[in-house]
Design an enzyme around this catalytic site. Structure first.
Site, short mmCIF file in Angstrom:
data_model
loop_
_atom_site.label_atom_id
_atom_site.label_comp_id
_atom_site.label_asym_id
_atom_site.label_seq_id
_atom_site.Cartn_x
_atom_site.Cartn_y
_atom_site.Cartn_z
N HIS A 191 -7.73 1.36 -5.08
CA HIS A 191 -8.55 1.06 -4.06
C HIS A 191 -9.33 2.25 -3.38
O HIS A 191 -8.57 3.64 -2.94
CB HIS A 191 -8.20 0.98 -2.30
CG HIS A 191 -9.00 0.44 -1.66
ND1 HIS A 191 -8.96 0.80 -0.25
CD2 HIS A 191 -10.52 0.43 -1.53
CE1 HIS A 191 -9.90 0.00 1.03
NE2 HIS A 191 -10.81 0.15 0.24
N ASP A 195 -4.08 3.91 -2.03
CA ASP A 195 -5.83 4.44 -1.64
C ASP A 195 -5.89 5.60 -1.85
O ASP A 195 -5.10 6.81 -1.45
CB ASP A 195 -4.81 4.44 -0.38
CG ASP A 195 -4.64 2.15 -0.09
OD1 ASP A 195 -6.00 1.84 0.05
OD2 ASP A 195 -3.90 2.37 0.46
N GLY A 247 -8.67 4.17 6.66
CA GLY A 247 -9.46 5.53 6.44
C GLY A 247 -6.97 5.53 7.31
O GLY A 247 -6.58 6.59 7.03
N PHE A 248 -6.78 4.87 7.36
CA PHE A 248 -5.22 5.15 7.54
C PHE A 248 -4.48 3.52 7.70
O PHE A 248 -4.43 2.77 8.39
CB PHE A 248 -5.71 5.58 9.19
CG PHE A 248 -6.18 7.33 9.40
CD1 PHE A 248 -5.18 8.62 9.45
CD2 PHE A 248 -7.51 6.90 10.25
CE1 PHE A 248 -6.04 9.07 9.39
CE2 PHE A 248 -7.62 8.30 9.60
CZ PHE A 248 -7.31 9.47 9.60
N GLY A 249 -2.95 4.19 7.98
CA GLY A 249 -1.99 2.91 7.62
C GLY A 249 -2.41 2.79 9.09
O GLY A 249 -2.59 3.07 10.59
N GLY A 250 -0.95 2.09 9.68
CA GLY A 250 -0.83 1.16 10.55
C GLY A 250 -1.56 0.61 12.13
O GLY A 250 -1.17 0.61 13.82
N MET A 279 -8.61 7.93 -1.09
CA MET A 279 -9.47 9.04 0.31
C MET A 279 -9.69 10.34 -0.13
O MET A 279 -9.12 11.07 -0.40
CB MET A 279 -8.82 8.78 1.98
CG MET A 279 -8.47 7.51 1.74
SD MET A 279 -7.67 7.39 2.92
CE MET A 279 -6.32 6.21 3.29
N MET A 302 -11.68 5.10 -1.44
CA MET A 302 -12.87 4.96 -0.50
C MET A 302 -13.14 6.36 -0.58
O MET A 302 -12.20 7.60 0.02
CB MET A 302 -11.50 5.20 1.06
CG MET A 302 -11.51 3.94 1.30
SD MET A 302 -9.70 3.38 2.03
CE MET A 302 -8.48 3.73 1.10
N MET A 356 -12.07 -5.85 4.31
CA MET A 356 -10.99 -4.96 4.76
C MET A 356 -11.27 -5.60 6.72
O MET A 356 -11.86 -5.56 7.65
CB MET A 356 -11.47 -2.92 5.22
CG MET A 356 -11.58 -2.13 3.96
SD MET A 356 -9.93 -2.39 3.01
CE MET A 356 -9.50 -1.60 4.37
N GLY A 391 1.20 -2.18 3.74
CA GLY A 391 1.48 -0.79 3.90
C GLY A 391 2.66 -0.77 4.49
O GLY A 391 3.84 -1.01 4.30
N HIS A 423 -0.80 -1.58 -4.58
CA HIS A 423 -2.48 -0.96 -3.82
C HIS A 423 -2.05 1.44 -3.76
O HIS A 423 -1.13 0.77 -2.99
CB HIS A 423 -2.57 -1.48 -2.77
CG HIS A 423 -3.62 -1.66 -2.11
ND1 HIS A 423 -4.89 -1.93 -2.30
CD2 HIS A 423 -3.91 -0.88 -0.96
CE1 HIS A 423 -5.56 -1.42 -1.54
NE2 HIS A 423 -5.41 -1.09 -0.77
N ASP A 428 -6.55 -6.21 3.25
CA ASP A 428 -7.01 -4.92 3.26
C ASP A 428 -6.96 -4.26 5.30
O ASP A 428 -7.56 -4.25 5.89
CB ASP A 428 -7.14 -4.18 2.55
CG ASP A 428 -6.54 -2.21 2.70
OD1 ASP A 428 -4.97 -2.97 2.87
OD2 ASP A 428 -6.40 -1.84 1.46
N GLY A 429 -5.30 -3.97 5.35
CA GLY A 429 -5.07 -3.90 6.98
C GLY A 429 -4.37 -4.70 8.06
O GLY A 429 -5.14 -5.59 8.32
N GLY A 430 -3.19 -4.31 8.14
CA GLY A 430 -2.86 -4.92 9.97
C GLY A 430 -2.22 -5.92 9.36
O GLY A 430 -1.76 -6.96 10.19
N SER A 462 1.01 -1.43 0.34
CA SER A 462 -0.07 0.13 0.21
C SER A 462 0.60 1.39 0.84
O SER A 462 1.38 1.52 1.26
CB SER A 462 -0.84 0.02 0.73
OG SER A 462 -1.50 1.39 1.45
#
Ligand code: DX5
Ligand code: ZN
Length: 216
Positions: free
Chosen positions: A64, A33, A140-143, A35, A66, A135, A195, A31, A173-175, A6
């Protein structure tokens, strides 16, 4: 398992170089993102930026969205060189019409669902989807931390896709990180977005290689 870094976690001051860096490190898919500060409480970049970056690699661009009204921008992202366009079932656009627009442009259509959205939301459209994006954090946010409960959706989808004789891919996607990717692999995920795990690592190639090894 395919790894899709990401770019949200890259150094935007050298965006193009970051794409080249992860391309050379073995990224399968890029990827991106997008937004709008409305669908999610964050703003990133749009089609003009993606268009300028398209020449940096031959790898597929997985865009992606959003954003609240994806149907208004499908042509722009197709013109920018998107290979896959994901948008959310929770958006304000008509889902079937937005899929029509994506298909008409020869881009691969995908639907994304937030953690609170039941998997049923994608089922009426499954036959026409190239990919479902589940998801594993609030968009909305990485990390953020991976939500293992979301693997129930992946397991359900994997069976539904097989039962219907489809080839639909499942992306999460995410974590995604060293300590979570095996859980995703076991559930039947095809593509993992990562990411922080890639851009936060000292060596992107070592990070991508390790993520793949951990999938078994
Ligand atoms: C979050 C984005 C993700 C995010 C993932 O809304 O859709 O693609 O960048 O970042 P990590 O891998 O750090 O959770
Ligand atoms: Zn994403």
């Amino acid at each position: 398992m395919l790894i899709a870094p990401s770019l949200l976690s890259c150094d935007f001051s050298i965006f193009r170089d970051e794409i080249i860096r992860v391309d050379e490190a073995g990224a399968d898919i890029m990827h991106l993102d997008v937004m709008d500060g409305h669908f999610v409480p964050n703003l990133t970049f749009g089609a003009p930026v993606i268009k300028k970056l398209r020449g940096a690699t031959d790898k597929p661009f997985d865009v992606h969205l959003m954003i609240s009204e994806p149907h208004r921008y499908i042509n722009d992202f197709a013109d920018a060189g998107a290979d896959i366009i994901s948008f959310h079932t929770e958006c304000d656009s008509d889902i079937a019409e937005t899929l029509d627009l994506i298909e008409k442009r020869g881009v691969k259509p995908a639907l994304a669902i937030k953690p609170g959205t039941p998997v049923d939301a994608v089922l009426p459209y499954l036959d026409r989807l190239y990919m479902v994006l589940v998801m594993t954090v609030e968009p909305g946010f990485g990390g953020q931390s991976f939500m293992p409960d979301m693997m129930e959706k992946v397991v359900f989808l994997r069976k539904e896709i097989a039962d219907r004789g489809l080839k639909t891919l499942i992306e999460v996607d995410g974590g995604i990180a060293k300590n979570t990717i095996a859980t995703a692999a076991k559930a039947g995920v095809d593509i993992c977005v990562a990411g922080t795990a890639v851009f936060g690592a000292p060596d992107a190639k070592a990070a991508i290689d390790e993520l793949k090894v951990l999938c078994g």
